[in-house]
Motif scaffolding. Structure first.
Motif, short mmCIF file in Angstrom:
data_model
loop_
_atom_site.label_atom_id
_atom_site.label_comp_id
_atom_site.label_asym_id
_atom_site.label_seq_id
_atom_site.Cartn_x
_atom_site.Cartn_y
_atom_site.Cartn_z
N LYS A 143 -25.81 -78.05 28.64
CA LYS A 143 -26.65 -78.70 29.65
C LYS A 143 -27.56 -77.72 30.40
CE LYS A 143 -24.93 -82.68 28.80
NZ LYS A 143 -25.65 -83.52 27.89
N GLU A 144 -27.31 -76.42 30.26
CA GLU A 144 -28.15 -75.43 30.94
C GLU A 144 -29.53 -75.33 30.31
OE1 GLU A 144 -25.12 -74.46 29.56
OE2 GLU A 144 -23.92 -74.55 31.38
N LEU A 145 -29.64 -75.65 29.01
CA LEU A 145 -30.94 -75.60 28.34
C LEU A 145 -31.71 -76.87 28.67
CD1 LEU A 145 -32.76 -74.01 26.31
CD2 LEU A 145 -31.88 -75.57 24.57
N ILE A 146 -32.87 -76.69 29.25
CA ILE A 146 -33.71 -77.83 29.63
C ILE A 146 -35.00 -77.75 28.84
CG2 ILE A 146 -34.98 -78.92 31.52
CD1 ILE A 146 -32.88 -77.62 33.41
N ILE A 147 -35.29 -78.81 28.11
CA ILE A 147 -36.55 -78.90 27.37
C ILE A 147 -37.59 -79.47 28.32
CG2 ILE A 147 -37.74 -79.97 25.44
CD1 ILE A 147 -35.03 -79.94 23.96
N LYS A 148 -38.63 -78.68 28.59
CA LYS A 148 -39.66 -79.10 29.56
C LYS A 148 -40.80 -79.85 28.90
CE LYS A 148 -39.23 -75.36 32.94
NZ LYS A 148 -39.98 -74.29 33.57
N THR A 149 -41.43 -79.21 27.96
CA THR A 149 -42.63 -79.78 27.33
C THR A 149 -42.85 -79.08 25.99
OG1 THR A 149 -44.96 -80.31 27.67
CG2 THR A 149 -44.23 -78.18 28.46
N GLY A 150 -43.88 -79.48 25.30
CA GLY A 150 -44.21 -78.84 24.04
C GLY A 150 -45.56 -79.27 23.55
N TYR A 151 -45.90 -78.80 22.37
CA TYR A 151 -47.10 -79.29 21.71
C TYR A 151 -46.83 -79.29 20.22
CZ TYR A 151 -48.92 -74.89 19.79
OH TYR A 151 -49.08 -73.75 19.06
N PHE A 152 -47.46 -80.22 19.53
CA PHE A 152 -47.29 -80.36 18.09
C PHE A 152 -48.65 -80.68 17.50
CE2 PHE A 152 -46.14 -83.25 14.45
CZ PHE A 152 -45.67 -82.25 13.62
N GLU A 153 -49.12 -79.82 16.61
CA GLU A 153 -50.42 -79.97 15.96
C GLU A 153 -51.54 -80.24 16.96
OE1 GLU A 153 -49.77 -82.93 12.94
OE2 GLU A 153 -48.77 -81.51 11.63
N GLY A 154 -51.52 -79.47 18.06
CA GLY A 154 -52.57 -79.55 19.06
C GLY A 154 -52.40 -80.62 20.11
N LYS A 155 -51.37 -81.44 20.01
CA LYS A 155 -51.15 -82.53 20.97
C LYS A 155 -50.02 -82.15 21.92
CE LYS A 155 -49.85 -87.41 21.17
NZ LYS A 155 -48.51 -87.39 21.71
#
Length: 189
Positions: free
Chosen positions: A101-113
Motif C-alpha cells: 500500500k506504500e506504492l502510490i500510482i499517481k499518473t502516467g502517459y501512454f503513446e503521448g496521452k
C-alpha cells in the motif's frame, strides 16, 4: 546556474522519456530498498524504474514534450519508463501497489496521452500483447483448420470406399427413374 551533473541528469531523463512508449509516475514513500528491488525485478528488463528528482524531471518532461506530470511532481517520486509491453508493466505496477500500500500510482502517459491513476489501472486490466496476438492468430487460423478437416474427412471417405468416388444419395434415385424409361423404349420397339 546549472551544474554539469544536473544537466546530464536532465538529458538522461529526457532520453528515457523519448525512448519510452509509456511512463508511470509513482510515490514510493515507505518502501524499503528490498521492496524497490523486488518491484524492479517484477517490471522486467524493458522497464526502467528510477527514483528521480522532481525539479529535474519537470524540466526533462517539458524538453521531451510531455505535460502529463504537471502538478504531480511532489514528494518522493519514481518513474517507470516502459519501453516494452505497457500492459504488462502497468499490470506489474498495479499488482505490486495492491500488495504494498506504500506504492502510490499517481499518473502516467501512454503513446503521448496523459493517464490518471484510474486509466493506468484500466491499462493494467487489458490482456497482454502476447495473449492478444495469440487470439488473433487463432481467429485467422480457424478457417484454414476447418478446410483441412473437411478435406481430411473427404480423404477418409474415399479410403473407406476403396478409392471409388463416394456414392451420393441422388445417384440411385436418378438411375431408378432412367430404368423404367429405358424399358418403355425397348417395349415400343
Amino acid at each position: 546556474m546549472a551544474t554539469p551533473n544536473k544537466v546530464s541528469a536532465v538529458a538522461e531523463i529526457t532520453a528515457d522519456f523519448k525512448e519510452s512508449s509509456a511512463a508511470v509516475l509513482t510515490e514510493y514513500r515507505g518502501l524499503s530498498v528490498a521492496q524497490l528491488k523486488e518491484l524492479r525485478r517484477s517490471l522486467g528488463l524493458e522497464t526502467k524504474y528510477a527514483v528521480v528528482k522532481n525539479t529535474l524531471t519537470g524540466i526533462a518532461a517539458k524538453e521531451a514534450g510531455i505535460d502529463a506530470f504537471d502538478g504531480q511532481l511532489a514528494g518522493p517520486t519514481a518513474i517507470a519508463f516502459i519501453k516494452g509491453d505497457a500492459v504488462a508493466a502497468a499490470k506489474s505496477l498495479t499488482d505490486f501497489a495492491k500488495a504494498n500500500k506504500e506504492l502510490i500510482i499517481k499518473t502516467g502517459y501512454f503513446e503521448g496521452k496523459a493517464l490518471d491513476a484510474a486509466e493506468v489501472a484500466a491499462l493494467a486490466a487489458l490482456e497482454s500483447r502476447e495473449f492478444q496476438l495469440a487470439r488473433v492468430a487463432g481467429v485467422l487460423k480457424a478457417p484454414a483448420s476447418a478446410a483441412v478437416r473437411t478435406i481430411d474427412a473427404l480423404r477418409l471417405k474415399l479410403e473407406e470406399n476403396g478409392g471409388a468416388a463416394p456414392v451420393s444419395a441422388e445417384a440411385p434415385a436418378a438411375e431408378a427413374e432412367e430404368a423404367p424409361a429405358a424399358e418403355a423404349a425397348t417395349e415400343e420397339a
